[in-house]
Design an enzyme around this catalytic site. Structure first.
Site, mmCIF file in Angstrom:
data_model
loop_
_atom_site.group_PDB
_atom_site.id
_atom_site.type_symbol
_atom_site.label_atom_id
_atom_site.label_comp_id
_atom_site.label_asym_id
_atom_site.label_seq_id
_atom_site.Cartn_x
_atom_site.Cartn_y
_atom_site.Cartn_z
ATOM 1 C CG ASP A 480 6.471 -0.049 4.109
ATOM 2 O OD1 ASP A 480 5.384 0.015 3.162
ATOM 3 O OD2 ASP A 480 6.377 -0.507 5.130
ATOM 4 C CG ASP A 550 0.759 -4.913 6.270
ATOM 5 O OD1 ASP A 550 2.017 -5.388 5.839
ATOM 6 O OD2 ASP A 550 0.899 -3.915 6.503
HETATM 7 C C1 DGJ Z 1 3.890 -1.642 6.453
HETATM 8 C C2 DGJ Z 1 4.291 -3.043 5.835
HETATM 9 O O1 DGJ Z 1 3.607 -3.734 5.101
HETATM 10 C C3 DGJ Z 1 4.918 -3.986 6.999
HETATM 11 O O2 DGJ Z 1 5.639 -5.085 6.417
HETATM 12 C C4 DGJ Z 1 5.982 -3.275 7.681
HETATM 13 O O3 DGJ Z 1 7.271 -3.054 6.970
HETATM 14 C C5 DGJ Z 1 5.435 -1.996 8.336
HETATM 15 N N1 DGJ Z 1 4.919 -1.204 7.271
HETATM 16 C C6 DGJ Z 1 6.588 -1.213 9.163
HETATM 17 O O4 DGJ Z 1 6.223 -0.195 9.402
#
Ligand code: DGJ
Length: 726
Positions: A480, A550
């Site tokens: 991430d 997201d």
């Molecule tokens: C952002 C990501 O896009 C989410 O799927 C998740 O992993 C969160 N970060 C976790 O902090």
């Protein structure tokens, strides 16, 4: 031969199945562009000299005064700063004597089978040398001794070219590269629309189309990542061209950091197009004997409109960008706990999710953010990559063996490039975060970015991640990246090299990704940047799938997936069914199936009926996997054409089956709703699973199929499968 050189006429011709790219070595060794577009058999194009482009105020090379030539008006393969070409420059070098006049002329070339790797950078590759052919042209500035090597690789079968530039210092003195774009393309004419993909977190890659206008236009990112705001992609569509017809040129930069995608329409109605590292906060000091590699750009031409261009990108990326063991292997159907639990989980909760998942046919559990240090919310602990044994009692090994005992694979989340101010790592190494002296360190999501340009930092991260990855049976890593870069600088770089920081940062990230994927080749790496903030081909080189957004609300997600499909294949698109989405599970599933499918929920919080519905969804995922991952995509109704409903279709390569998905975003009375399918074989007959009828491909594509009796309420959707009958 995909590349020919006519030594008499001094013309290069680069052919793919459907395009030709032609240029010549002109007088005084200027490289003059002649043509890029639909494939043509010949190259008798030198009548451009009659076009009388010359204008007063356009200065000329003194040796060419009588010819009408000016570097300001001729289409060129490289646009050098300060020596007559007044358009946007694709190369600007500040010489040892302080001026930035740059003038590259042809010196030599070589043509060979295959494609060279680009030192430290992701790039397309040839599976076999016979698959593509490369032309390398050495150009040289006789005054400064700088050389620019222009690299063109032709992927003949995929109707694509890649371009990049190597700058070499063959002089006795250092110089500074101030701007080096990966390609320069001067197309005659301005009758194009520019298409770009803009957005933000939770709303990535929206389609935007505008007509080219005189002067400069374009997009870019200065955020330290390729960004959700402007993807490093643009397309030019000839006026009047559509989804299926007409000239479409696609350009995509294989790079994950600051970029500039720029076009200038000049006074001669020519369009200069370029892409590369954003020069505004960039500079590279090159000592004698050193080389600098630009990132690579991919150029696709299609005379089958935007759809043809997209399908070319998809095939090319599936074959020549995505790598490793997971390139063709079937990816496990996963459940991720993030939207289900956020930080509130322990080993038992994860085990219970896994038990449910196993029972309904899911194949992998991914443990998201929150398993390490004191990470119980997003305000701390990034960098402390040691297991929190209060959450995972008995350690990670114990959790993994419980999960594996169920017969599931196991994945884990990291955010290696970040460091929380409230972390043991930061307390030990406050200089490891990106910062500049005497300025406040801006925080994003309560965190700093770690200085990936430093070898010691990268070694620390590799060792720390290896403590977990080397000793546990882990199948997958989600990588991430949840903020952008501010106060850009490194404590280890001298002042004259601070301008190199952004590029050194991403080279450092690439190096760590490379090291990890080479050390643990079995790992399926899924990239993520708060969703799709680094959804670019640079990242796709390391990770065969990327979390697309997201935003898991199916009715908004579908727009993001349409935008992403302009150049990125379904196989890389991480797409999950979540509990939070507005629509029912049928629509959530139908939308998430367009990608690398998974679930993201806590089964303890959903109804029994929902759970049973999910069980029935999984068979379809397996049934259609190959069709979606490797088939041809046809956008039938795009969100930029119709605000009410969207439709897309996958057709298998052998045209023996197709799958049509329709999603109704908002109901609108439409009695006469037919869909004309695309890409089928007109001669074949197909059975439709929706009504059991058999239709010819010709009928389906010309008369179309009535959608009248199918669900049309807000948020409803359906999938129709067509299979060849012999
Ligand atoms: C952002 C990501 O896009 C989410 O799927 C998740 O992993 C969160 N970060 C976790 O902090």
């Amino acid at each position: 031969m995909p590349i020919i050189f006519d030594s008499e006429k001094k013309i290069f011709k680069l052919d793919t199945l459907s395009s030709s790219y032609i240029f010549k070595i002109y007088d005084e060794n200027y490289l003059v562009h002649l043509y890029y577009g639909a494939k043509i058999p010949d190259y008798n194009l030198t009548d451009f000299e009659d076009r009388r482009m010359y204008a007063s105020f356009s200065a000329s090379n003194p040796n060419l005064l009588r010819t009408g030539f000016s570097a300001d008006v001729y289409p060129l393969e490289i646009g050098c700063n300060g020596c007559g070409d007044m358009r946007i420059a694709s190369l600007q070098i500040r010489n040892a004597d302080g001026n930035a006049s740059t003038d590259m002329r042809y010196v030599s070339h070589k043509i060979y089978a295959g494609k060279p790797a680009l030192k430290g950078l992701p790039a397309l590759y040839a599976n076999e040398d016979s698959e593509c052919m490369t032309l390398e042209i050495t150009t040289r500035d006789k005054v400064t001794g700088a050389e620019a090597i222009l690299i063109y690789t032709v992927f003949e079968k995929h109707s694509a070219l890649t371009r990049s530039v190597i700058i070499r210092n063959t002089s006795e003195k250092p110089f500074t590269i101030e701007k080096v774009m990966s390609f320069n393309l001067d197309l005659i004419g301005k009758d194009f629309d520019l298409i770009t993909l803009y957005g933000r977190h939770n709303n990535e890659r929206n389609f935007e189309r505008r007509a080219l206008a005189h002067g400069r236009q374009g997009i870019g990112s200065r955020r330290g990542s390729s960004s959700a705001q402007q993807n490093p992609f643009m397309a030019l569509l000839r006026h009047g061209a559509t989804e299926e017809y007409g000239d479409a040129y696609g350009f995509n930069l294989v790079y994950s950091c600051n970029h500039l995608c720029e076009i200038e329409v000049d006074f001669n109605e020519s369009s200069r197009i370029m892409m590369g590292i954003d020069p505004s906060d960039f500079g590279w000091l090159l000592s004698p004997g050193e080389e600098f590699y630009s990132p690579e750009a991919v150029l696709v031409y299609s005379n089958e409109g935007l759809g043809g261009m997209s399908r070319t990108f998809h095939k090319l990326y599936n074959n020549n960008l995505v790598r490793g063991q997971w390139k063709k292997a079937k990816r496990p159907l996963l459940i991720n706990n993030w939207e289900g639990t956020y930080f509130d989980f322990d080993d038992d909760k994860l085990f219970n999710i896994a038990k449910w998942a196993k029972d309904i046919g899911i194949e992998m559990l991914v443990m998201d953010d929150g398993w390490f240090g004191l990470r119980n919310d997003d305000r701390c602990a990034l960098g402390d990559w040691t297991v929190n044994e209060n959450k995972l009692r008995g350690g990670i090994g114990s959790l993994i063996s419980r999960i594996k005992g169920l017969g599931l694979k196991f994945g884990i989340w990291y955010e290696p490039e970040m460091i929380s101010p409230d972390s043991d790592l930061y307390r030990a190494h406050p200089d490891w975060c990106i910062h500049v002296p005497n300025r406040d360190r801006s925080q994003g999501r309560w965190q700093y970015v770690i200085d990936m340009s430093r070898q010691d930092v990268r070694d620390y991260l590799f060792d720390k991640m290896s403590e977990v990855l080397a000793h546990n049976d882990i199948d997958y890593v989600k990588w991430d990246f949840n903020r952008n870069i501010t106060e850009a600088g490194s404590a280890l770089l001298p002042p004259e090299r601070q301008k190199e920081f952004f590029h050194r940062f991403i080279l450092g990230t690439y190096e760590l990704m490379d090291r990890l994927t080479k050390t643990y080749p079995h790992l399926l790496l899924e990239n993520c940047s708060g969703g799709g903030g680094r959804y670019d081909p640079g990242m796709m080189y390391f990770s065969p799938q990327i979390w697309c957004s997201d935003n898991t609300d199916a009715l908004s997600r579908v727009d993001i997936q349409f935008g992403s499909s302009l150049c990125y294949p379904a196989s890389v698109q991480g797409a999950h069914v979540s509990a939070s989405s507005r629509s029912g599970y049928e629509t959530k599933r139908n939308v998430a199936m367009w990608g690398s499918f998974g679930y993201e929920l806590d089964p303890a919080k959903i109804s029994k009926e929902a759970s049973e519905e999910i069980r029935t969804q999984i068979a379809d995922y397996h049934k259609y996997y190959d069709l979606i991952h490797y088939g041809d995509l046809y956008r039938i109704i795009s969100p930029w054409e119709d605000p009410y409903k969207v439709a897309w279709e996958f057709v298998s390569e052998d045209k023996s089956q197709a799958m049509l998905t329709v999603v109704v975003k908002f109901f609108k009375e439409a009695r006469n709703f037919f869909i004309k399918l695309k890409g089928l074989d007109p001669e074949k007959f197909y059975k439709c699973d929706h009504n059991g009828e058999v239709y010819s491909g010709a009928l389906l594509m010309n008369a179309g199929l009535s959608m009248y009796h199918l669900p049309d309420g807000d948020g409803e959707s359906y999938v129709i499968h067509l299979e060849e009958v012999k």
